[in-house]
Design an enzyme around this catalytic site. Structure first.
Site, PDB file in Angstrom:
ATOM      1  N   GLY A  82      57.348  26.028 -62.441  1.00 17.69           N
ATOM      2  CA  GLY A  82      57.395  26.839 -61.219  1.00 17.69           C
ATOM      3  C   GLY A  82      57.551  28.287 -61.608  1.00 17.69           C
ATOM      4  N   GLU A 105      52.473  26.229 -62.245  1.00 20.73           N
ATOM      5  CA  GLU A 105      52.698  26.743 -60.892  1.00 20.73           C
ATOM      6  C   GLU A 105      51.822  25.967 -59.909  1.00 20.73           C
ATOM      7  OE1 GLU A 105      54.827  28.923 -59.240  1.00 20.73           O
ATOM      8  OE2 GLU A 105      53.591  28.194 -57.603  1.00 20.73           O
ATOM      9  N   ILE A 106      52.447  25.513 -58.834  1.00 15.68           N
ATOM     10  CA  ILE A 106      51.734  24.649 -57.889  1.00 15.68           C
ATOM     11  C   ILE A 106      50.883  25.443 -56.896  1.00 15.68           C
ATOM     12  CG2 ILE A 106      53.511  24.503 -56.070  1.00 15.68           C
ATOM     13  CD1 ILE A 106      53.043  21.436 -56.090  1.00 15.68           C
ATOM     14  N   ASN A 140      51.203  20.298 -60.701  1.00 11.78           N
ATOM     15  CA  ASN A 140      52.450  19.843 -60.077  1.00 11.78           C
ATOM     16  C   ASN A 140      53.321  19.234 -61.156  1.00 11.78           C
ATOM     17  OD1 ASN A 140      54.489  18.652 -58.667  1.00 11.78           O
ATOM     18  ND2 ASN A 140      53.154  17.677 -57.145  1.00 11.78           N
ATOM     19  N   ALA A 141      54.385  19.951 -61.514  1.00 13.71           N
ATOM     20  CA  ALA A 141      55.249  19.489 -62.607  1.00 13.71           C
ATOM     21  C   ALA A 141      55.982  18.204 -62.249  1.00 13.71           C
ATOM     22  CB  ALA A 141      56.249  20.584 -62.963  1.00 13.71           C
ATOM     23  N   LEU A 160      63.678  28.306 -63.392  1.00 14.02           N
ATOM     24  CA  LEU A 160      64.364  29.520 -62.949  1.00 14.02           C
ATOM     25  C   LEU A 160      64.146  29.731 -61.457  1.00 14.02           C
ATOM     26  CD1 LEU A 160      63.789  31.963 -65.929  1.00 14.02           C
ATOM     27  CD2 LEU A 160      65.411  30.073 -65.679  1.00 14.02           C
ATOM     28  N   ASP A 163      62.820  26.308 -55.897  1.00 17.21           N
ATOM     29  CA  ASP A 163      62.976  26.220 -54.438  1.00 17.21           C
ATOM     30  C   ASP A 163      64.198  25.354 -54.131  1.00 17.21           C
ATOM     31  OD1 ASP A 163      60.651  27.713 -54.070  1.00 17.21           O
ATOM     32  OD2 ASP A 163      59.389  25.921 -54.201  1.00 17.21           O
ATOM     33  N   GLU A 239      60.555  37.475 -61.190  1.00 14.08           N
ATOM     34  CA  GLU A 239      60.483  38.230 -59.935  1.00 14.08           C
ATOM     35  C   GLU A 239      61.577  37.775 -58.978  1.00 14.08           C
ATOM     36  OE1 GLU A 239      58.047  37.216 -61.816  1.00 14.08           O
ATOM     37  OE2 GLU A 239      57.066  39.137 -62.171  1.00 14.08           O
ATOM     38  N   GLU A 240      61.863  36.475 -58.966  1.00 12.05           N
ATOM     39  CA  GLU A 240      62.886  35.952 -58.058  1.00 12.05           C
ATOM     40  C   GLU A 240      64.274  36.435 -58.509  1.00 12.05           C
ATOM     41  OE1 GLU A 240      61.410  34.360 -55.545  1.00 12.05           O
ATOM     42  OE2 GLU A 240      63.327  34.164 -54.524  1.00 12.05           O
TER      43      GLU A 240
HETATM   44  C1  LIG Z   1      61.404  30.317 -55.812  1.00 13.17           C
HETATM   45  S1  LIG Z   1      60.017  30.358 -56.823  1.00 13.17           S
HETATM   46  C2  LIG Z   1      60.641  30.927 -58.404  1.00 13.17           C
HETATM   47  C3  LIG Z   1      59.540  31.428 -59.280  1.00 13.17           C
HETATM   48  C4  LIG Z   1      59.969  31.931 -60.656  1.00 13.17           C
HETATM   49  N1  LIG Z   1      60.534  30.884 -61.470  1.00 13.17           N
HETATM   50  C5  LIG Z   1      60.922  33.079 -60.525  1.00 13.17           C
HETATM   51  O1  LIG Z   1      62.092  32.915 -60.910  1.00 13.17           O
HETATM   52  O2  LIG Z   1      60.488  34.141 -60.039  1.00 13.17           O
HETATM   53  C6  LIG Z   1      59.693  28.634 -57.189  1.00 13.17           C
HETATM   54  C7  LIG Z   1      58.268  28.423 -57.660  1.00 13.17           C
HETATM   55  O3  LIG Z   1      58.101  27.067 -58.055  1.00 13.17           O
HETATM   56  C8  LIG Z   1      56.810  26.647 -57.624  1.00 13.17           C
HETATM   57  N2  LIG Z   1      56.865  25.167 -57.545  1.00 13.17           N
HETATM   58  C9  LIG Z   1      57.549  24.433 -56.650  1.00 13.17           C
HETATM   59  N3  LIG Z   1      57.383  23.118 -56.876  1.00 13.17           N
HETATM   60  C10 LIG Z   1      56.575  23.027 -57.965  1.00 13.17           C
HETATM   61  C11 LIG Z   1      56.028  21.936 -58.689  1.00 13.17           C
HETATM   62  N4  LIG Z   1      56.305  20.668 -58.330  1.00 13.17           N
HETATM   63  N5  LIG Z   1      55.234  22.174 -59.743  1.00 13.17           N
HETATM   64  C12 LIG Z   1      54.949  23.460 -60.105  1.00 13.17           C
HETATM   65  N6  LIG Z   1      55.427  24.536 -59.445  1.00 13.17           N
HETATM   66  C13 LIG Z   1      56.234  24.333 -58.398  1.00 13.17           C
HETATM   67  C14 LIG Z   1      56.630  27.350 -56.300  1.00 13.17           C
HETATM   68  O4  LIG Z   1      55.291  27.428 -55.894  1.00 13.17           O
HETATM   69  C15 LIG Z   1      57.257  28.701 -56.578  1.00 13.17           C
HETATM   70  O5  LIG Z   1      56.323  29.629 -57.058  1.00 13.17           O
END
Ligand SMILES: C[S@@+](CC[C@H](N)C(=O)[O-])C[C@H]1O[C@@H](n2cnc3c(N)ncnc32)[C@H](O)[C@@H]1O
Length: 266
Positions: A82, A105-106, A140-141, A160, A163, A239-240
């Site tokens: 993610g 990244e999904i 999709n991880a 990191l 969600d 970024e988050e």
């Molecule tokens: C809140 S963001 C945090 C992004 C980054 N890690 C940061 O700290 O800026 C969570 C990210 O995880 C991705 N995500 C959620 N479920 C996922 C999955 N099953 N596989 C891959 N990515 C996923 C979302 O699309 C989102 O971009």
């Protein structure tokens, strides 16, 4: 992102699944986030249309790391799960120039942003041969880790600011659970490290509770954690994390080690 399905050519020869992302372009400018906006949450359990290899050996990584001699490399070792807009990969790239890293990244547009960002950085730093060791894959991880990575391949995994999925009925969407940890453990090398960070205390408790209960992970003690050069990056590289800093939020960080299973022959 160009995709090419795993299958047979007319001459019967197998071609490998290839997910072209950061290999070719004419543009040098860094991408702008406003052109890549997408809804914040994607349902990781719903069926999405993904290309994925039937097994790790069928995955063609050459489009992701076009200048790297893959025959001479250990393959992808760091996975940022993610990865969002890719800040961590960009910070870690020069710290570990010989290590291949992948953001998973999904969200389509977010993944496109990271690919375009890496492509621009590679071009801008062409002479220095920089950022060749990082890439991003839309996947999709929660579903495809064992399709992408062999047993024991990964030495570091990052979760990191995942969600939080606050509602109880959405806890099953969380990226850490006992079942998922078993899959992640399968892909990880013994002594590999899992890094977690969040600004949500409730999610931190959930993740550390699951990791602590899982027999294949143990928490690093404070001195081990403090001597890991990656740990300072967990707070502000993404970024988050930067958004949480701007909003004056708290951050909770932990690091776990993948340990050997004493009952099973590894
Ligand atoms: C809140 S963001 C945090 C992004 C980054 N890690 C940061 O700290 O800026 C969570 C990210 O995880 C991705 N995500 C959620 N479920 C996922 C999955 N099953 N596989 C891959 N990515 C996923 C979302 O699309 C989102 O971009």
């Amino acid at each position: 992102m160009d995709t090419e399905e795993h299958g047979s050519d007319s001459d019967g020869s197998e071609h490998k699944l290839s997910l072209t992302s950061t290999a070719t372009t004419d543009s040098v400018a860094l991408p702008q986030k406003r052109f890549y906006r997408q809804r914040a949450h994607s349902n990781p359990i719903a069926d999405h249309c993904f290309e994925y290899p039937s097994d790790p050996l069928s995955m063609d990584w050459s489009a992701h790391y076009p200048t790297v001699d893959l025959g001479d490399s250990r393959g992808v070792e760091f996975a940022d799960i993610g990865c969002g807009y890719g800040g961590l990969l960009i910070q870690l790239s020069p710290m570990f120039p010989k290590t291949l890293m992948l953001g998973i990244e999904i969200r389509v547009k977010v993944c496109d942003f990271v690919c375009d960002r890496i492509r621009a950085l590679r071009q801008q730093n062409g002479g220095a041969n920089a950022y060749q060791n990082i890439s991003c894959l839309r996947s999709n991880a929660m579903k495809y880790m064992p399709n992408l990575f062999s047993k024991g391949q990964l030495t570091k995994m990052f979760f990191l600011f995942p969600d939080p999925h606050f509602k109880r009925q959405k806890h099953k969407w969380r990226i850490i659970s006992q079942q998922l940890l078993s899959e992640y453990a399968y892909c990880m090398a013994i002594d590999g490290r899992v890094y977690i960070a969040t600004d949500v205390q409730q999610l931190y408790d959930w993740m550390t509770d699951h990791l602590t209960r899982h027999p294949l992970f143990e928490c690093l003690d404070e001195s081990e954690r403090d001597s890991d050069p990656i740990v300072p990056k967990l707070f502000d590289a993404t970024e988050e994390g930067q958004k949480v800093t701007r909003n004056g939020g708290q951050k909770f960080v932990a690091v776990y080690r993948r340990v050997a299973d004493s009952f099973v022959n590894q």
